[in-house]
Scaffold this active site. Structure first.
Site, PDB file in Angstrom:
ATOM      1  N   SER A  50       0.870  -1.139  -0.192  1.00 41.94           N
ATOM      2  CA  SER A  50       0.130   0.108   0.050  1.00 41.94           C
ATOM      3  C   SER A  50       0.898   1.275   0.030  1.00 41.94           C
ATOM      4  CB  SER A  50      -0.989  -0.142   1.213  1.00 41.94           C
ATOM      5  OG  SER A  50      -1.851   0.978   0.986  1.00 41.94           O
ATOM      6  N   GLU A  96      -9.688  -4.372  -6.650  1.00 46.98           N
ATOM      7  CA  GLU A  96      -9.130  -3.107  -5.690  1.00 46.98           C
ATOM      8  C   GLU A  96      -9.092  -1.882  -6.524  1.00 46.98           C
ATOM      9  OE1 GLU A  96      -5.271  -2.660  -3.735  1.00 46.98           O
ATOM     10  OE2 GLU A  96      -4.992  -4.882  -4.426  1.00 46.98           O
ATOM     11  N   HIS A 140      -7.283  -5.781  -0.789  1.00 46.69           N
ATOM     12  CA  HIS A 140      -6.162  -4.942  -0.509  1.00 46.69           C
ATOM     13  C   HIS A 140      -5.442  -5.469   0.340  1.00 46.69           C
ATOM     14  CE1 HIS A 140      -3.932  -1.180  -0.635  1.00 46.69           C
ATOM     15  NE2 HIS A 140      -4.006  -0.955   0.672  1.00 46.69           N
TER      16      HIS A 140
END
Length: 307
Positions: free
Chosen positions: A149, A244, A274
Site C-alpha cells: 500500500s 481493488e 487490498h
C-alpha cells in the site's frame, strides 16, 4: 470434521474484521488510538522467529529472522497504513513469513508518520536505513525492498532515489497493492468502486492531501513513482487484487517498467482484497502469494552471501 469455508466466505470474514475497526473511528478519534487499533487488528505472533527492535541510520527498525534463514541477506520492508498508521507490530506476521519464504532477514522500517511528519519524511527514513545497511557491509545484490500500500509507494520511490544517487542497487523489489499514483488517475479508481470493500477514491484523496500538504504536486515522481523514469531498475514483483480500486497503479507500473527495458512480474489475484497477504492465517491465497514472494526473491539474491 468441520468443513473449510468457501473462499468468498473467508474473504468476507476478513473484511468484516477490518470494517469493525474502521467503524469505531470518528472524526475526533486520535491518531494514537487509530494506530493502536490497527496494530491490534493485525498483530499475530504464531510464526517462530528471532527479532530485535533497534535503530539503523537513527531510524527505528525491527530486524526479523525466521529459523535458519541466511542473515547475510536483508529485505527492507515498508508497512502500509496510509502514511498515518501501521508499524512493525501490525506487519510482524507478514514480515516473519516473508523472512521464512525468501531465506533472508527482514528489516521492518518504522518510518515517521503523518500528521506529525509529512512528505518526504518516510522517504528520508527509508534512504537512511538503506545507507546504514550498505555502510554495515551489506552488498546491494543481497538487499531487497518490499512494501504494501503506502509502503509499496515508499519502496518504489526509494528504488528511483537509489538509482539517481548512484548507490549500489538492491537485487529486486516486491510491491503489494502498492500506492504508486497519488493523483489517483487510474481507471480502476472508478471502475472498481463497487468491488472494493475497503477503499474508495474520496478516502484516498483525503489521505493524500493530509500527507502531502499544500503545494506538493501529487503527480510528481517523488510521491507517485509511476510517473518517474523507470529505466535501469532491478526486477520487481507486483501483487494486487483484481477488484481493488488501486489495481491500475500496479498494472501501469509493470507495463511502464517493461517498456523501459526492465523486468516486471505482475500477479493479479481474483476475489482477493487490498493487501490480502496480511491475513495468511485466514486465506490460503495469502500463503500462496507469500510463497511466490519467496520464490521471486530467492531467484534474485546475488552470490557471496554465505551464512
Amino acid at each position: 470434521m468441520v468443513a473449510t469455508p468457501e473462499p468468498q466466505a473467508r474473504v468476507d470474514a476478513v473484511v468484516e474484521r477490518v470494517r469493525q475497526v474502521y467503524g469505531k473511528w470518528r472524526r475526533n478519534t486520535s491518531a494514537e488510538q487509530m494506530r493502536a487499533d490497527w496494530d491490534e487488528l493485525f498483530w499475530n505472533d504464531s510464526q517462530p522467529c528471532d527479532f530485535e527492535d533497534t535503530e539503523l541510520g537513527s531510524v527505528p527498525v525491527r530486524v526479523i529472522a525466521a529459523p535458519g534463514v541466511n542473515t547475510q541477506r536483508a529485505c527492507l520492508y515498508f508497512h502500509g497504513g496510509g502514511y498515518k498508521m501501521g508499524s512493525v507490530v501490525s506487519h510482524h506476521d507478514l514480515m516473519v513469513r516473508i523472512s521464512a519464504a525468501a531465506d533472508c532477514q527482514v528489516v521492518g522500517v518504522n518510518y515517521r508518520l503523518n500528521p506529525e511528519h509529512r512528505f518526504p519524511a518516510p522517504l528520508e527514513d527509508g534512504m537512511a536505513v538503506y545507507r546504514a545497511l550498505l555502510a554495515a557491509g551489506h552488498a546491494g545484490q543481497n538487499l531487497a525492498l518490499a512494501g504494501d500500500s503506502a509502503g509499496g509507494g515508499i519502496a518504489a520511490s526509494l528504488l528511483l532515489s537509489i538509482r539517481d544517487q548512484t548507490l549500489p542497487q538492491p537485487c529486486g523489489a516486491v510491491l503489494l497493492s502498492a500506492w504508486l499514483d497519488m493523483s489517483l488517475s487510474g481507471d480502476s479508481y472508478a471502475s472498481c468502486a463497487k468491488s472494493d470493500p475497503i477503499h474508495q477514491k474520496f478516502m484516498l484523496q483525503a489521505i493524500a492531501g493530509q500527507y502531502l500538504g499544500e503545494g506538493v504536486d501529487p503527480a510528481q515522481p517523488g510521491v507517485s513513482p509511476l510517473f518517474g523514469d523507470l529505466q535501469n531498475l532491478p526486477p520487481v514483483l507486483l501483487q494486487v487484487a483484481e477488484g481493488e480500486v488501486g489495481r491500475d497503479d500496479s498494472v501501469a507500473f509493470a507495463e511502464k517498467l517493461q517498456a523501459s527495458g526492465g523486468q516486471a512480474e505482475l500477479s493479479v489475484w481474483s476475489d482477493m482484497i487490498h493487501v490480502f497477504q496480511q491475513f495468511a492465517d485466514d486465506l490460503p491465497e495469502a500463503r500462496q502469494a507469500i510463497a511466490q514472494i519467496g520464490e521471486f526473491l530467492q531467484a534474485q539474491w546475488g552470490p557471496g552471501a554465505a551464512q
